[in-house]
Design an enzyme around this catalytic site. Structure first.
Site, PDB file in Angstrom:
ATOM      1  N   LYS A  21      26.810  18.397 -14.356  1.00 20.92           N
ATOM      2  CA  LYS A  21      27.558  18.198 -13.111  1.00 20.92           C
ATOM      3  C   LYS A  21      27.316  16.792 -12.567  1.00 20.92           C
ATOM      4  CE  LYS A  21      28.380  20.621  -8.669  1.00 20.92           C
ATOM      5  NZ  LYS A  21      28.039  21.791  -7.840  1.00 20.92           N
ATOM      6  N   SER A  77      31.969  24.594  -6.134  1.00 23.29           N
ATOM      7  CA  SER A  77      32.190  23.200  -6.441  1.00 23.29           C
ATOM      8  C   SER A  77      31.932  22.833  -7.906  1.00 23.29           C
ATOM      9  CB  SER A  77      31.295  22.322  -5.559  1.00 23.29           C
ATOM     10  OG  SER A  77      29.924  22.533  -5.851  1.00 23.29           O
ATOM     11  N   SER A  84      28.440  27.789  -5.425  1.00 19.53           N
ATOM     12  CA  SER A  84      29.085  26.822  -6.315  1.00 19.53           C
ATOM     13  C   SER A  84      28.830  26.986  -7.804  1.00 19.53           C
ATOM     14  CB  SER A  84      28.707  25.400  -5.912  1.00 19.53           C
ATOM     15  OG  SER A  84      29.488  25.009  -4.825  1.00 19.53           O
TER      16      SER A  84
HETATM   17  N1  GLN Z   1      32.045  26.507  -1.188  1.00 17.58           N
HETATM   18  C1  GLN Z   1      30.821  26.304  -0.478  1.00 17.58           C
HETATM   19  C2  GLN Z   1      30.914  25.046   0.344  1.00 17.58           C
HETATM   20  O1  GLN Z   1      31.930  24.468   0.349  1.00 17.58           O
HETATM   21  C3  GLN Z   1      29.673  26.276  -1.425  1.00 17.58           C
HETATM   22  C4  GLN Z   1      29.420  24.960  -2.023  1.00 17.58           C
HETATM   23  C5  GLN Z   1      28.207  24.926  -2.893  1.00 17.58           C
HETATM   24  O2  GLN Z   1      27.618  25.961  -3.215  1.00 17.58           O
HETATM   25  N2  GLN Z   1      27.809  23.720  -3.223  1.00 17.58           N
HETATM   26  O3  GLN Z   1      29.986  24.644   0.988  1.00 17.58           O
END
Ligand code: GLN
Length: 489
Positions: A81, A156, A180
């Site tokens: 990532k 994400s 995410s």
């Molecule tokens: N979708 C969540 C957010 O926007 C989780 C993001 C994540 O786990 N990095 O914060």
């Protein structure tokens, strides 16, 4: 050599490389050809490190030819990532802010994978600074879901999930602050585990919300998740929050059955908010556990309804502090037209952060500001403690909690991107696990009628990843159907 090495699991690949059936270089070439073939349609990769991959594979093969023992991930192709610090390539966090940033060091997880003889193929896409649930917030490009190119891969860690699901790497590392890893794994039909907070070192993970962030693998099999955790877990001097606990052999936990295992279903998770196909598939999965001797009990997590509000206060507060360092002074984008110091801060941040990141910084600054701190941040911390208590009470009645990972299957591009609140609701089932610092895993449990993957989430007590993996593995081996492969050639 057969052409489909890129569909093999990490454990098959490493076993084959270690026993000399195939070389790491051959695996790497097959994998690079696969990326050539499909990534034009998926766009999971933001950076391809073909030369690095070939050099790493050659090193593994050389080690083998000298008769040296190879590591547990020998020759296994990995996608990383964009927010994991690597000396190779750039660490952009999918943001214009870090477009040219080169890390002077490797994240601990990156070092550990390398020491286990894995091969890095490059970096994969994500929502900017890991804020989002669809990867549409990437400043680099759009990544598509291999099951339907009109749909998002989730986020994400959308690039990680899409790459694993499309056979563009065997495993990928993602990060999970509020879902995410699990949510994109669910939407792309792969396995994704968020370990207990503290299980994996966060050193070299660009911070989003430090009390919630954890690194974990996205894989095609539960065994591969276990194998990767064996390598990346454990105490690290460089991260004071990493737990000083022995790391069990997670692959060794993948035996036995689920007889007598108590699986809790939170009644708050099975309401109208859950779409019909998700409910149906998850109930079928629960039936499979029941048929194999697990005891299914109802549990209650009454504070679940506050989880989204609590999460979006705490994560924005922490993000606003963490992202303050990107001010154009030491690293990151500096606006060329700024004349004063004040201008430099304002113009650099305004130009280089995308709308979602700016929104979070502003929200976070607001909830921490004097006068609002008690009403928002402090209150949220108190409710966070109550959410954790809910889980403690539920785990008195059961060993593992099962539920959906996401309220719906994948959705089309643009469906939620104009409405941040609706996007935030995608995280309804995943964020409590982060707030309560528990381990959680998403595993595929079927497809909707439209052919989109459905995922089930399992949660366990802190540091009970073994039980979590064992439970997930049992279902994977006994679900009685094949998930098949995404319809990209
Ligand atoms: N979708 C969540 C957010 O926007 C989780 C993001 C994540 O786990 N990095 O914060």
């Amino acid at each position: 050599m057969t052409m489909d090495w890129y569909w093999k699991s990490a454990s098959e690949i490493s076993a084959a490389v270690r026993s000399g059936v195939v070389s790491a270089s051959d695996i790497t070439e097959a994998q690079l050809r696969r990326i050539d073939e499909v990534d034009g349609r998926i766009d999971a990769y933001t950076q391809r490190w073909d030369d690095t991959a070939r050099a790493m594979a050659a090193k593994v093969d050389k080690k083998a030819s000298r008769g040296e023992a190879l590591g547990p991930l020998a020759g296994v192709p990995v996608g990383l990532k964009e927010l994991l610090c690597t000396r190779v390539g750039k660490t952009t966090c999918a943001s214009k802010m870090l477009e040219h940033f080169r890390s002077p060091y490797d994240a601990t997880v990156v070092k550990r994978l390398e020491a286990a003889d894995a091969v890095f193929l490059g970096k994969v896409n994500m929502d900017e600074f890991a804020m989002g649930s669809s990867t549409e917030n990437s400043a680099i490009k759009v990544t598509r879901n291999p099951w339907n190119l009109k749909c998002v891969p989730g986020g994400s860690s959308g690039g990680s999930a899409a790459a694993v699901s499309a056979g563009e790497c065997a495993i990928s590392l993602g990060s999970d602050t509020g879902g995410s890893i699990r949510q994109p794994a669910c939407l792309c039909g792969c396995v994704g585990i968020k370990p207990t907070y503290g299980r994996v070192s966060r050193y070299g993970l660009v911070a989003f919300a430090s009390s919630l962030d954890q690194i974990g693998p996205l894989t095609r099999t539960v065994e591969d998740a276990a194998l990767t955790l064996n390598v990346i877990c454990g105490r690290d001097e460089m991260d004071a929050t990493s737990a000083d606990l022995p790391v069990p052999d997670f692959t060794g936990a993948l035996t036995g059955d689920v007889r007598g295992l108590r699986i809790g279903l939170p009644k708050e998770y099975f309401t109208e908010a859950l779409s019909e196909p998700m409910r149906e598939r998850i109930e079928q999965a629960v039936d499979a556990y029941r048929a194999n001797g697990a005891e299914i009990v109802e549990v209650s997590l009454p504070c679940s309804e506050y989880a989204i509000a609590v999460y979006y206060i705490i994560c924005t507060a922490e993000a606003s502090a963490n992202l303050a360092r990107f001010d154009g002074v030491r690293y990151g984008f500096r606006h060329p037209e700024a004349k004063t110091m004040q201008d430099m801060y304002v113009m650099s941040k305004s130009a280089a952060f995308g709308p979602e990141v700016r929104r979070r910084i502003m929200l976070g600054t607001y909830v921490l500001s004097s006068g609002y701190y008690d009403a928002y941040y402090l209150k949220a911390q108190k409710v966070r403690a109550l959410i954790k208590k809910d889980f403690d009470a539920a785990f008195e009645k059961c060993d593992v909690i099962a539920g959906p990972t996401s309220p719906t299957a994948s959705f089309e591009f643009g469906a939620k991107s104009d409405n941040p609140l609706e996007m935030y609701l995608s995280d309804i089932y995943t964020i409590s696990v982060n707030l309560a610092t528990l381990p959680g895993i998403s595993i595929p449990c079927g497809l909707t009628d439209a052919g989109l993957p459905v995922g089930m989430q399992l949660m366990a007590r802190p540091f009970e990843e073994e039980l979590l993996l064992k439970t997930a593995h049992f279902y994977e081996q006994n679900r009685g159907f094949d998930m098949g492969r995404p319809p990209i050639a």
